[in-house]
Write a protein that holds these residues in place. Structure first.
Motif, PDB file in Angstrom:
ATOM      1  N   LEU A 176      82.390 105.872  77.137  1.00 57.81           N
ATOM      2  CA  LEU A 176      81.240 105.591  77.986  1.00 57.81           C
ATOM      3  C   LEU A 176      81.054 104.090  78.158  1.00 57.81           C
ATOM      4  O   LEU A 176      81.058 103.341  77.175  1.00 57.81           O
ATOM      5  N   ALA A 177      80.884 103.670  79.396  1.00 54.06           N
ATOM      6  CA  ALA A 177      80.450 102.307  79.717  1.00 54.06           C
ATOM      7  C   ALA A 177      78.955 102.429  79.990  1.00 54.06           C
ATOM      8  O   ALA A 177      78.545 102.933  81.029  1.00 54.06           O
ATOM      9  N   PRO A 204      96.757 114.650  82.975  1.00 52.08           N
ATOM     10  CA  PRO A 204      96.707 114.647  81.514  1.00 52.08           C
ATOM     11  C   PRO A 204      97.036 113.296  80.882  1.00 52.08           C
ATOM     12  O   PRO A 204      96.634 113.045  79.734  1.00 52.08           O
ATOM     13  N   ASP A 205      97.724 112.427  81.592  1.00 53.78           N
ATOM     14  CA  ASP A 205      98.072 111.119  81.038  1.00 53.78           C
ATOM     15  C   ASP A 205      97.062 110.036  81.401  1.00 53.78           C
ATOM     16  O   ASP A 205      97.182 108.900  80.948  1.00 53.78           O
ATOM     17  N   SER A 206      96.100 110.374  82.235  1.00 60.11           N
ATOM     18  CA  SER A 206      95.081 109.397  82.629  1.00 60.11           C
ATOM     19  C   SER A 206      93.959 109.381  81.599  1.00 60.11           C
ATOM     20  O   SER A 206      93.658 110.380  80.965  1.00 60.11           O
ATOM     21  N   ARG A 207      93.336 108.218  81.481  1.00 56.06           N
ATOM     22  CA  ARG A 207      92.175 108.082  80.609  1.00 56.06           C
ATOM     23  C   ARG A 207      90.918 108.156  81.474  1.00 56.06           C
ATOM     24  O   ARG A 207      90.912 107.695  82.601  1.00 56.06           O
ATOM     25  N   ILE A 208      89.867 108.734  80.921  1.00 58.44           N
ATOM     26  CA  ILE A 208      88.609 108.908  81.644  1.00 58.44           C
ATOM     27  C   ILE A 208      87.555 108.014  81.019  1.00 58.44           C
ATOM     28  O   ILE A 208      87.440 107.941  79.793  1.00 58.44           O
ATOM     29  N   LEU A 209      86.803 107.335  81.867  1.00 58.75           N
ATOM     30  CA  LEU A 209      85.681 106.513  81.425  1.00 58.75           C
ATOM     31  C   LEU A 209      84.455 106.920  82.234  1.00 58.75           C
ATOM     32  O   LEU A 209      84.470 106.856  83.463  1.00 58.75           O
ATOM     33  N   LYS A 237      74.020  89.238  89.680  1.00 61.60           N
ATOM     34  CA  LYS A 237      74.055  89.250  88.213  1.00 61.60           C
ATOM     35  C   LYS A 237      74.212  90.681  87.689  1.00 61.60           C
ATOM     36  O   LYS A 237      74.903  90.915  86.698  1.00 61.60           O
ATOM     37  N   GLY A 238      73.596  91.637  88.356  1.00 58.91           N
ATOM     38  CA  GLY A 238      73.726  93.039  87.971  1.00 58.91           C
ATOM     39  C   GLY A 238      75.146  93.558  88.136  1.00 58.91           C
ATOM     40  O   GLY A 238      75.652  94.297  87.290  1.00 58.91           O
ATOM     41  N   ARG A 239      75.791  93.176  89.245  1.00 53.44           N
ATOM     42  CA  ARG A 239      77.195  93.579  89.455  1.00 53.44           C
ATOM     43  C   ARG A 239      78.075  93.012  88.352  1.00 53.44           C
ATOM     44  O   ARG A 239      78.941  93.706  87.811  1.00 53.44           O
ATOM     45  N   LEU A 240      77.866  91.747  88.025  1.00 55.29           N
ATOM     46  CA  LEU A 240      78.656  91.119  86.964  1.00 55.29           C
ATOM     47  C   LEU A 240      78.386  91.794  85.615  1.00 55.29           C
ATOM     48  O   LEU A 240      79.315  92.030  84.835  1.00 55.29           O
ATOM     49  N   PHE A 241      77.125  92.118  85.343  1.00 54.23           N
ATOM     50  CA  PHE A 241      76.771  92.813  84.109  1.00 54.23           C
ATOM     51  C   PHE A 241      77.478  94.167  84.032  1.00 54.23           C
ATOM     52  O   PHE A 241      78.040  94.534  82.999  1.00 54.23           O
ATOM     53  N   PHE A 242      77.473  94.918  85.140  1.00 53.99           N
ATOM     54  CA  PHE A 242      78.105  96.230  85.149  1.00 53.99           C
ATOM     55  C   PHE A 242      79.616  96.111  84.960  1.00 53.99           C
ATOM     56  O   PHE A 242      80.210  96.860  84.177  1.00 53.99           O
ATOM     57  N   VAL A 243      80.233  95.176  85.650  1.00 56.68           N
ATOM     58  CA  VAL A 243      81.681  94.983  85.511  1.00 56.68           C
ATOM     59  C   VAL A 243      82.021  94.573  84.080  1.00 56.68           C
ATOM     60  O   VAL A 243      82.989  95.081  83.494  1.00 56.68           O
ATOM     61  N   ASP A 244      81.243  93.681  83.504  1.00 59.31           N
ATOM     62  CA  ASP A 244      81.470  93.295  82.108  1.00 59.31           C
ATOM     63  C   ASP A 244      81.320  94.497  81.182  1.00 59.31           C
ATOM     64  O   ASP A 244      82.086  94.649  80.224  1.00 59.31           O
ATOM     65  N   THR A 245      80.335  95.346  81.454  1.00 61.00           N
ATOM     66  CA  THR A 245      80.128  96.555  80.648  1.00 61.00           C
ATOM     67  C   THR A 245      81.336  97.478  80.752  1.00 61.00           C
ATOM     68  O   THR A 245      81.806  98.026  79.747  1.00 61.00           O
ATOM     69  N   LEU A 246      81.850  97.650  81.966  1.00 63.49           N
ATOM     70  CA  LEU A 246      83.053  98.473  82.160  1.00 63.49           C
ATOM     71  C   LEU A 246      84.235  97.891  81.392  1.00 63.49           C
ATOM     72  O   LEU A 246      84.932  98.615  80.664  1.00 63.49           O
ATOM     73  N   PHE A 247      84.455  96.606  81.551  1.00 67.25           N
ATOM     74  CA  PHE A 247      85.593  95.962  80.891  1.00 67.25           C
ATOM     75  C   PHE A 247      85.465  96.068  79.373  1.00 67.25           C
ATOM     76  O   PHE A 247      86.430  96.431  78.685  1.00 67.25           O
ATOM     77  N   ASP A 248      84.278  95.760  78.850  1.00 69.64           N
ATOM     78  CA  ASP A 248      84.069  95.836  77.399  1.00 69.64           C
ATOM     79  C   ASP A 248      84.330  97.249  76.877  1.00 69.64           C
ATOM     80  O   ASP A 248      84.946  97.421  75.822  1.00 69.64           O
ATOM     81  N   ALA A 249      83.879  98.261  77.612  1.00 72.69           N
ATOM     82  CA  ALA A 249      84.118  99.650  77.192  1.00 72.69           C
ATOM     83  C   ALA A 249      85.609  99.973  77.203  1.00 72.69           C
ATOM     84  O   ALA A 249      86.111 100.647  76.295  1.00 72.69           O
ATOM     85  N   VAL A 261      88.065  97.905  76.743  1.00 74.33           N
ATOM     86  CA  VAL A 261      88.683  97.214  75.612  1.00 74.33           C
ATOM     87  C   VAL A 261      88.323  97.927  74.309  1.00 74.33           C
ATOM     88  O   VAL A 261      89.199  98.228  73.489  1.00 74.33           O
ATOM     89  N   GLU A 262      87.030  98.183  74.101  1.00 77.15           N
ATOM     90  CA  GLU A 262      86.571  98.825  72.856  1.00 77.15           C
ATOM     91  C   GLU A 262      87.198 100.201  72.658  1.00 77.15           C
ATOM     92  O   GLU A 262      87.518 100.594  71.527  1.00 77.15           O
ATOM     93  N   GLN A 263      87.364 100.951  73.738  1.00 81.57           N
ATOM     94  CA  GLN A 263      87.932 102.293  73.641  1.00 81.57           C
ATOM     95  C   GLN A 263      89.458 102.300  73.750  1.00 81.57           C
ATOM     96  O   GLN A 263      90.070 103.353  73.815  1.00 81.57           O
TER      97      GLN A 263
END
Length: 151
Positions: A101-102, A45-50, A131-143, A145-147
């Protein structure tokens, strides 16, 4: 995962290893995501889900170069259509259930509806390129931060 009690749990779409796209497949996928989320909410219950929707595949080259795979043009289109259906389903599920969502899926679609070549491995045309791995990791990180999942 439950024993580790993580602060954040990433649930990927399972879109590249989906059910077949038969009648009820998207419902089964939706219900599987719901079950995962329900167990996580109950047990952690204390964990966040992405949730994460990964990059879009490219129907022109999907599987080219992968060992033991030789898809016809029609098979490539069918596989990619199936993957995209499950990616769409993941995005809809996250929005419907108000789960962070990322989303690397939608931004990786080119104008012709195919996945951006630069994000896809030239070796097998299935997995990420560097480049795709970096894009995905950036997407995860941005999500995250935003959330505000990192606070």
């Amino acid at each position: 995962v439950i024993d580790q009690k993580p602060e954040i749990v990433l649930v990927e779409s399972f879109a590249y290893n989906p059910y077949t796209l038969d009648e009820g497949a998207l419902t089964r996928h939706w219900l599987a995501l719901a079950q995962i989320v329900n167990v996580l909410k109950r047990e952690l219950p204390d964990s966040r889900i992405l949730l994460a929707a990964t990059i879009t595949p490219n129907a022109k080259t999907f599987g080219d170069g992968a060992p033991f795979i030789s898809y016809s043009d029609n098979e490539k289109r069918e596989k990619v259509m199936t993957i995209k259906a499950f990616l769409d389903n993941t995005v809809r599920f996250a929005r419907s259930e108000h789960i962070p969502l990322a989303n690397a899926y939608n931004p990786s679609v080119m104008r012709d509806g195919n996945g951006n070549w630069t994000y896809i491995s030239p070796a097998d045309h299935i997995h990420y390129s560097t480049k795709g791995r970096l894009f995905f990791v950036d997407t995860l990180f941005d999500a995250m931060v935003e959330q505000k999942l990192l606070e």
